[in-house]
Design a protein around this motif. Structure first.
Motif, short mmCIF file in Angstrom:
data_model
loop_
_atom_site.label_atom_id
_atom_site.label_comp_id
_atom_site.label_asym_id
_atom_site.label_seq_id
_atom_site.Cartn_x
_atom_site.Cartn_y
_atom_site.Cartn_z
N MET A 81 -23.86 30.11 -11.94
CA MET A 81 -23.30 29.13 -12.90
C MET A 81 -21.64 28.74 -12.75
SD MET A 81 -25.45 29.50 -16.48
CE MET A 81 -24.45 31.20 -16.79
N LEU A 82 -20.99 29.62 -12.53
CA LEU A 82 -19.60 29.64 -12.38
C LEU A 82 -19.22 28.70 -11.18
CD1 LEU A 82 -18.01 32.84 -13.46
CD2 LEU A 82 -17.73 30.52 -14.48
N VAL A 83 -19.79 29.13 -10.02
CA VAL A 83 -19.59 28.42 -8.74
C VAL A 83 -20.32 26.86 -8.81
CG1 VAL A 83 -20.35 28.32 -6.40
CG2 VAL A 83 -19.60 30.46 -7.34
N ILE A 84 -21.55 26.71 -9.28
CA ILE A 84 -22.16 25.37 -9.49
C ILE A 84 -21.48 24.54 -10.17
CG2 ILE A 84 -24.12 24.11 -10.11
CD1 ILE A 84 -25.81 26.63 -8.54
N GLY A 85 -20.95 25.09 -11.40
CA GLY A 85 -20.33 24.25 -12.25
C GLY A 85 -18.85 23.63 -11.88
N THR A 86 -18.15 24.68 -11.02
CA THR A 86 -16.82 24.35 -10.71
C THR A 86 -17.17 23.11 -9.66
OG1 THR A 86 -16.07 26.67 -11.01
CG2 THR A 86 -15.09 25.10 -9.43
N PHE A 87 -18.04 23.42 -8.63
CA PHE A 87 -18.25 22.18 -7.71
C PHE A 87 -18.71 20.97 -8.33
CE2 PHE A 87 -18.11 25.68 -4.48
CZ PHE A 87 -16.93 25.37 -3.89
#
Length: 146
Positions: A81-87
């Protein structure tokens, strides 16, 4: 009744046409907005702009292959969620900025191609095409059998 070979040929042609459309739209977006030269200008890396171009092409090829071969990356939920949300946030922000600038390009393009009096119709055609395509995808295409 349509034969299986004709149906497969139609799907292949449709996929190829869609790929050409998306690829040309991406190339047009990169060229119209001068993204690579602006990136080189902002980073003071004029002589290394070939690296930016290579990164864009490599990213497009890599993610096309990853999507085509259905590669999966298994991460813990919070990390994903953190990685995908950031990108996703970066992508949406950059896309919004690019679209804002592209909308300024339409009047200039219409004037050069001598379509100024059809500009409103051109924008309506773009909007109606997008809405029609989205409605078809949401209401019809997702319920079709694979």
């Amino acid at each position: 009744m349509v034969s299986a070979a004709a149906g497969a040929s139609f799907v292949a042609l449709l996929g190829f046409a869609g790929g050409l459309g998306v690829g040309s739209a991406l190339a047009a977006l990169l060229i119209v907005l001068d993204i690579i030269p602006r990136l080189a200008q902002l980073t003071f890396a004029y002589r290394k702009s070939i690296w930016f171009e290579t990164a864009v092409v490599s990213g497009a090829v890599f993610w096309s292959i990853a999507d085509f071969l259905e590669w999966r990356l298994w991460l813990p939920k919070i990390a994903a969620m953190l990685v995908i949300g950031t990108f996703d946030g970066i992508f949406v922000g950059m896309l919004g900025a690019a679209l804002t600038e592209v909308m300024n390009v339409l009047p200039i393009l219409a004037k050069r191609v001598r379509l100024s009096r059809y500009l409103v119709s051109l924008v309506y055609a773009m909007v109606l095409g997008k809405v029609t395509g989205s409605l078809f995808d949401w209401l019809v295409f997702q319920y079709m059998d694979p």
